[in-house]
Motif scaffolding. Structure first.
Motif, PDB file in Angstrom:
ATOM      1  N   THR A 245      20.293  11.162  -0.001  1.00 51.16           N
ATOM      2  CA  THR A 245      19.504  10.147   0.711  1.00 51.16           C
ATOM      3  C   THR A 245      19.330   8.859  -0.101  1.00 51.16           C
ATOM      4  O   THR A 245      19.378   7.767   0.467  1.00 51.16           O
ATOM      5  CB  THR A 245      18.132  10.709   1.134  1.00 51.16           C
ATOM      6  OG1 THR A 245      18.330  11.638   2.211  1.00 51.16           O
ATOM      7  CG2 THR A 245      17.209   9.608   1.619  1.00 51.16           C
ATOM      8  N   PRO A 246      19.124   8.925  -1.429  1.00 51.10           N
ATOM      9  CA  PRO A 246      19.023   7.672  -2.195  1.00 51.10           C
ATOM     10  C   PRO A 246      20.242   6.762  -1.998  1.00 51.10           C
ATOM     11  O   PRO A 246      20.108   5.539  -1.877  1.00 51.10           O
ATOM     12  CB  PRO A 246      18.913   8.150  -3.643  1.00 51.10           C
ATOM     13  CG  PRO A 246      18.226   9.475  -3.525  1.00 51.10           C
ATOM     14  CD  PRO A 246      18.830  10.094  -2.293  1.00 51.10           C
ATOM     15  N   ALA A 269      19.905  -0.838  -6.443  1.00 47.72           N
ATOM     16  CA  ALA A 269      19.165   0.358  -6.879  1.00 47.72           C
ATOM     17  C   ALA A 269      18.056  -0.012  -7.865  1.00 47.72           C
ATOM     18  O   ALA A 269      16.924   0.487  -7.769  1.00 47.72           O
ATOM     19  CB  ALA A 269      20.120   1.360  -7.515  1.00 47.72           C
ATOM     20  N   VAL A 270      18.376  -0.918  -8.802  1.00 47.53           N
ATOM     21  CA  VAL A 270      17.398  -1.332  -9.813  1.00 47.53           C
ATOM     22  C   VAL A 270      16.223  -2.058  -9.167  1.00 47.53           C
ATOM     23  O   VAL A 270      15.052  -1.812  -9.506  1.00 47.53           O
ATOM     24  CB  VAL A 270      18.066  -2.243 -10.869  1.00 47.53           C
ATOM     25  CG1 VAL A 270      17.009  -2.870 -11.773  1.00 47.53           C
ATOM     26  CG2 VAL A 270      19.067  -1.450 -11.698  1.00 47.53           C
ATOM     27  N   LYS A 271      16.505  -2.939  -8.216  1.00 46.76           N
ATOM     28  CA  LYS A 271      15.441  -3.701  -7.557  1.00 46.76           C
ATOM     29  C   LYS A 271      14.551  -2.810  -6.696  1.00 46.76           C
ATOM     30  O   LYS A 271      13.334  -3.022  -6.617  1.00 46.76           O
ATOM     31  CB  LYS A 271      16.045  -4.832  -6.722  1.00 46.76           C
ATOM     32  CG  LYS A 271      16.560  -5.987  -7.574  1.00 46.76           C
ATOM     33  CD  LYS A 271      17.113  -7.121  -6.747  1.00 46.76           C
ATOM     34  CE  LYS A 271      17.536  -8.285  -7.656  1.00 46.76           C
ATOM     35  NZ  LYS A 271      18.149  -9.395  -6.896  1.00 46.76           N
ATOM     36  N   GLY A 277       9.408   1.527  -6.240  1.00 47.23           N
ATOM     37  CA  GLY A 277       9.194   2.839  -6.821  1.00 47.23           C
ATOM     38  C   GLY A 277      10.197   3.874  -6.345  1.00 47.23           C
ATOM     39  O   GLY A 277      10.941   3.644  -5.376  1.00 47.23           O
ATOM     40  N   PRO A 278      10.246   5.031  -7.006  1.00 44.90           N
ATOM     41  CA  PRO A 278      11.233   6.066  -6.679  1.00 44.90           C
ATOM     42  C   PRO A 278      11.112   6.649  -5.274  1.00 44.90           C
ATOM     43  O   PRO A 278      12.109   7.085  -4.698  1.00 44.90           O
ATOM     44  CB  PRO A 278      10.973   7.143  -7.747  1.00 44.90           C
ATOM     45  CG  PRO A 278       9.570   6.900  -8.205  1.00 44.90           C
ATOM     46  CD  PRO A 278       9.383   5.419  -8.143  1.00 44.90           C
ATOM     47  N   ARG A 279       9.900   6.645  -4.706  1.00 46.28           N
ATOM     48  CA  ARG A 279       9.727   7.199  -3.363  1.00 46.28           C
ATOM     49  C   ARG A 279      10.509   6.410  -2.314  1.00 46.28           C
ATOM     50  O   ARG A 279      10.866   6.944  -1.264  1.00 46.28           O
ATOM     51  CB  ARG A 279       8.246   7.237  -2.983  1.00 46.28           C
ATOM     52  CG  ARG A 279       7.429   8.225  -3.794  1.00 46.28           C
ATOM     53  CD  ARG A 279       5.978   8.262  -3.345  1.00 46.28           C
ATOM     54  NE  ARG A 279       5.855   8.688  -1.970  1.00 46.28           N
ATOM     55  CZ  ARG A 279       4.696   8.753  -1.310  1.00 46.28           C
ATOM     56  NH1 ARG A 279       3.566   8.410  -1.920  1.00 46.28           N
ATOM     57  NH2 ARG A 279       4.669   9.150  -0.058  1.00 46.28           N
ATOM     58  N   ALA A 280      10.779   5.130  -2.595  1.00 40.51           N
ATOM     59  CA  ALA A 280      11.513   4.294  -1.644  1.00 40.51           C
ATOM     60  C   ALA A 280      12.927   4.817  -1.414  1.00 40.51           C
ATOM     61  O   ALA A 280      13.526   4.562  -0.368  1.00 40.51           O
ATOM     62  CB  ALA A 280      11.562   2.853  -2.141  1.00 40.51           C
TER      63      ALA A 280
END
Length: 317
Positions: A245-246, A269-271, A277-280
């Motif tokens: 999913t990421p 990915a960095v932005k 945050g990681p949940r996004a």
């Protein structure tokens, strides 16, 4: 008598061997049948599951950096139906329908072509080789079909959220995208798409191959009930969702109308990590999980059943 050679009729022996051979060696699926069956399966599946794809894409585009427009899956569906009616959940269907047929055709055609080359002497495909064949199928469908199709789809859905939508339909949208951005405009997020589709199909075919081999045991030609095929497909779909999913979120951002904000897949990915945050990276997981499980289950059921029909009407052995 026991020490003497046993007489076997020459008229009997070939018949026995012919009857025994199919039970010992798995049957191959001709790539041509796979292409046709895959295309049919892909077209039917997308008509059934598109609303969940629509909601998933809307939630992924609803960036946390701005005031969120939707509170969740239910709110997204509610606002869409209130504003555009039930048909609003099918906005952008044409772009996916035009692409889903060749996408599934390429996927299954390439998978069967590769797997036919990689099976052992009994015709069995182990799970590791199934993973590699799935990877090859995913990369092929990403480059040939998925990237341009997904780019158009995401732009259509994103365009709908603007005050003055500029795309009037599929062909008008494609024409406008090519006119303003060139053919490269339909290949935004290619790296992310290849990573997503490659991992998607690698995971799904790995799981499907493993479950099929477990179910069939020592009989490679053991029939599998369509409901069991559907269950296996749903499991494969669920595993792939949690696995990539990421990458799907990154791909969607790279193909949206605001893709210009990102310099590359890594920059995107960095932005996302920095600002949201990681949940996004797991936005839209719930609707995607529902869609993908249905998607993979339906596609594999229809694919297998169409192949059975083609084996009767189209002799390739």
């Amino acid at each position: 008598m026991s020490g003497q050679p046993r007489f076997v009729s020459p008229f009997f022996r070939p018949q026995c061997l012919a009857a025994a051979a199919p039970a010992g060696k798995a049957k191959f699926t001709h790539p041509g049948k796979a292409i046709l069956a895959g295309g049919i399966a892909g077209g039917i599946e997308i008509c059934i599951t598109f609303p969940t794809e629509y909601v998933k894409t809307q939630l992924q585009l609803d960036e946390k950096a701005n005031p969120p427009k939707y509170k969740g899956v239910v709110d997204c569906v509610k606002q869409t139906v209130n504003g555009h009616g039930v048909r609003g959940l099918y906005r952008g269907l044409s772009s996916l329908l035009y692409g889903s047929i060749p996408k599934a055709a390429v996927r299954f055609g390439v998978f069967e072509f590769l797997s036919n080359k990689m099976r052992d002497e009994t015709g069995k495909l182990d799970s590791k080789r199934g993973f590699l064949c799935g990877l090859g199928a995913g990369v092929a469908e990403a480059v040939v079909v998925v990237c341009p199709m997904e780019t158009v789809k995401v732009k259509f859905i994103h365009d709908q959220t603007s005050a003055n939508p500029k795309y009037k339909g599929f062909f008008h949208g494609v024409r406008e995208i090519v006119r303003t951005e060139g053919l490269r405009g339909t290949y935004q997020g290619l790296t992310a798409t290849v990573l997503k589709q490659g991992s998607n199909q690698a995971i799904r075919f790995y799981v499907m191959t493993s479950l099929r081999n477990w179910y069939k045991g020592d009989d490679p030609n053991k029939a599998i009930n369509p409901l069991i095929t559907g269950m296996f497909g749903a499991v494969a779909g669920a595993v792939s969702v949690f696995g990539n999913t990421p990458l799907d979120v990154i791909k969607t951002r790279m193909q949206g109308l605001e893709a210009h904000k990102y310099k590359s897949t890594m920059d995107c990915a960095v932005k996302i990590m920095k600002h949201e945050g990681p949940r996004a990276f797991y936005k839209g997981t719930v609707p995607r999980l529902g869609r993908v499980c249905m998607d993979v289950a339906i596609v594999f059921i229809i694919y297998e059943e169409v192949v059975k029909v083609l084996n009767v009407v189209w002799k390739t052995d």
